[in-house]
Design an enzyme around this catalytic site. Structure first.
Site, PDB file in Angstrom:
ATOM      1  N   ASN A 130       0.836  -1.193   0.000  1.00 43.17           N
ATOM      2  CA  ASN A 130       0.000   0.000   0.000  1.00 43.17           C
ATOM      3  C   ASN A 130       0.880   1.256   0.000  1.00 43.17           C
ATOM      4  OD1 ASN A 130      -2.473   1.623   0.251  1.00 43.17           O
ATOM      5  ND2 ASN A 130      -3.397  -0.290   0.953  1.00 43.17           N
ATOM      6  N   ARG A 131       0.413   2.332   0.570  1.00 45.72           N
ATOM      7  CA  ARG A 131       1.056   3.623   0.350  1.00 45.72           C
ATOM      8  C   ARG A 131       1.770   4.174   1.577  1.00 45.72           C
ATOM      9  NH1 ARG A 131      -3.076   2.615  -2.793  1.00 45.72           N
ATOM     10  NH2 ARG A 131      -3.196   3.473  -4.912  1.00 45.72           N
ATOM     11  N   HIS A 156       3.477  -0.026  -2.716  1.00 51.18           N
ATOM     12  CA  HIS A 156       3.792  -1.449  -2.847  1.00 51.18           C
ATOM     13  C   HIS A 156       5.283  -1.747  -2.955  1.00 51.18           C
ATOM     14  CE1 HIS A 156      -0.333  -2.409  -2.776  1.00 51.18           C
ATOM     15  NE2 HIS A 156      -0.611  -2.344  -4.063  1.00 51.18           N
ATOM     16  N   HIS A 226      -1.211  -9.929  -3.429  1.00 53.76           N
ATOM     17  CA  HIS A 226      -2.117  -9.104  -4.233  1.00 53.76           C
ATOM     18  C   HIS A 226      -2.882  -9.954  -5.255  1.00 53.76           C
ATOM     19  CE1 HIS A 226      -3.783  -5.478  -5.820  1.00 53.76           C
ATOM     20  NE2 HIS A 226      -2.857  -4.686  -5.297  1.00 53.76           N
ATOM     21  N   TYR A 228      -5.886 -11.369  -7.357  1.00 54.25           N
ATOM     22  CA  TYR A 228      -7.149 -10.862  -7.886  1.00 54.25           C
ATOM     23  C   TYR A 228      -8.070 -12.064  -8.109  1.00 54.25           C
ATOM     24  CZ  TYR A 228      -5.151  -6.252  -9.132  1.00 54.25           C
ATOM     25  OH  TYR A 228      -4.568  -5.007  -9.117  1.00 54.25           O
ATOM     26  N   ASP A 294     -11.526   0.801  -3.019  1.00 53.87           N
ATOM     27  CA  ASP A 294     -10.077   0.724  -2.871  1.00 53.87           C
ATOM     28  C   ASP A 294      -9.780   1.304  -1.501  1.00 53.87           C
ATOM     29  OD1 ASP A 294      -7.408   0.307  -3.280  1.00 53.87           O
ATOM     30  OD2 ASP A 294      -7.122   1.970  -4.681  1.00 53.87           O
ATOM     31  N   GLN A 333      -7.377  -4.510   2.596  1.00 53.14           N
ATOM     32  CA  GLN A 333      -7.685  -3.599   1.501  1.00 53.14           C
ATOM     33  C   GLN A 333      -8.633  -4.313   0.556  1.00 53.14           C
ATOM     34  OE1 GLN A 333      -6.287  -0.553   1.593  1.00 53.14           O
ATOM     35  NE2 GLN A 333      -6.846   0.359  -0.372  1.00 53.14           N
ATOM     36  N   GLU A 363      -6.690  -7.817   0.411  1.00 48.95           N
ATOM     37  CA  GLU A 363      -5.275  -7.766   0.753  1.00 48.95           C
ATOM     38  C   GLU A 363      -5.122  -7.581   2.257  1.00 48.95           C
ATOM     39  OE1 GLU A 363      -3.418  -4.763  -1.942  1.00 48.95           O
ATOM     40  OE2 GLU A 363      -5.436  -4.784  -2.811  1.00 48.95           O
TER      41      GLU A 363
END
Length: 399
Positions: A130-131, A156, A226, A228, A294, A333, A363
């Site tokens: 993440n950030r 990431h 991560h 999907y 998100d 997340q 996540e």
């Protein structure tokens, strides 16, 4: 329950990357000599190994071999992981009629995974997922600047995070462990970080990821996978994602501006983020401010016997496939692939194209930008400590 921690290093092979192995063993049995709970839960099945492909590494100017490992159980469930990014490439799950489908988005070969538009499909991301706001943080008065790869922020793990690294692999029984040494200064982070990610698949259709790390200097750590998911099948797109019912075991979330949390922790009740009871995604997504999720959700914490809390449950009624997620982490997340392109510019497995809202991610993680938010759970790992992150994905069918 006792905790036994062992750390050891396997020296690098001549033809491969440094093979660093960190072993953190939880002794689940209360009495010596008894099988541990982990041993009881996982059948001892051989792991298959083959070659997924090769690619030319511009840094080392060498051809790099990418290995693939396949986990299987007797229920016709299989999972494949490659040494590039310790990435899950395939998850085959039967539906209520026994028909198999791959529910994990990804690529057929390395050409896909090397695309600049690869949105971290199935990869382990870090050192911090993440950030990080402003791509900087301070520890004990020392400021560190990490790579700014999403505008002025860090995402990431940076420009070449763990998702773009070749991991050493070691098979032990029915498990495969991927190991990576992140060197002091990599992407701007302080200290060496030894990382192990172990994948196993049980006879109860539980895919378990155990992510463990130790460091030589204080450093933030927040790993995640991560993957999907589309429980209808990886190539079924947004039409079938909208038919998923999703529940999250989260009573609060962390509001964000430009994907950076404000520092608030806000109850979900009365907001589009209240997914405590199952919601159909085709109804839930249009209610969100950004036409998609998100967002970091705060997982309800309970004192469970195995230390794992329920994160959420996804159901695709037509196929009957169900996925439940459990973790020991405080957050998750939820991402509904909002930034995957709407055109045919992202080719996927089997000649399909992946598009916006064609999948969802859960996540497991610490809260985003936790290193810069004193009221968020601590994300700084100290020398002598062990980072231990478990994520469990349980697959079943509902008829």
């Amino acid at each position: 329950m006792s905790l036994k921690i062992m750390v050891y290093i396997i020296k690098s092979l001549q033809s491969g990357p440094a093979a660093v192995s960190l072993s953190v063993t939880l002794e689940c049995s209360s009495a010596r000599g008894r099988p541990s709970c982990c041993e009881q839960a996982h059948a001892k099945m051989a792991v298959e190994e083959d070659i997924f492909g090769t690619f030319f590494d511009e840094e080392t100017k060498t051809d790099v071999l990418v290995k693939r490992f396949t986990l299987k159980n007797s229920n016709n469930v299989s999972v494949q992981i490659i040494t590039y990014g310790a990435t899950i490439t395939t998850i085959n799950i039967p539906d209520k009629n026994g028909t198999l489908a791959d529910v994990n988005l990804g690529f057929d070969d390395m050409n896909g995974y090397l695309l600049s538009t690869n949105p971290y499909f199935g990869a382990v991301v870090g050192r911090v997922a993440n950030r990080i706001k402003g791509a900087r943080f301070s520890i004990k008065g020392q400021q560190y600047n990490v790579a700014a790869n999403r505008g002025e922020n860090h995402l990431h793990g940076g420009i070449k995070g763990f998702d773009k690294k070749i991991w050493a692999a070691n098979v032990e029984g029915s498990k495969v462990t991927f190991s990576y040494l992140s060197k002091d200064g990599e992407e701007g982070y302080p200290g060496d970080l030894l990382v192990n990610v172990t994948y196993s698949l049980s006879e109860d259709n539980e895919l378990v990821l155990e992510m463990k790390a130790t460091c030589t200097k204080p450093t933030p750590v927040n790993l995640t996978n991560h993957a999907y998911f589309n429980l209808a099948g990886h190539n079924e797109g947004a039409k079938e994602i909208y038919e998923h019912e999703l529940m999250l075991n989260a009573d609060s979330y962390t509001p964000a501006v430009d994907a950076i949390p404000t520092g608030e922790i806000v109850p979900v009740k009365g907001t589009p983020f209240d997914l405590q009871t199952p919601k159909l995604l085709k109804k839930a997504i249009p209610e969100t401010p950004e036409n998609g999720y998100d967002n970091n959700f705060c997982v309800i914490q309970k004192n469970t016997e195995n230390g794992l809390n329920l994160v959420g449950r996804a159901l695709h009624p037509k196929s009957g496939r169900v996925m439940e997620v459990f973790t020991n982490q405080p957050g998750v997340q939820l991402y509904t692939a909002n930034f995957v392109p709407e055109d045919d510019s992202l080719p996927g497995k089997g000649g399909c194209f992946y598009k916006k809202h064609g999948a969802f991610c859960l996540e497991t993680q610490n809260y985003p930008n936790a290193v810069n938010q004193a009221n968020f759970p601590n994300s700084v790992l100290l020398p002598g400590q062990a980072y231990i992150h478990t994520a469990l994905y349980k697959f079943s069918v509902q008829k």
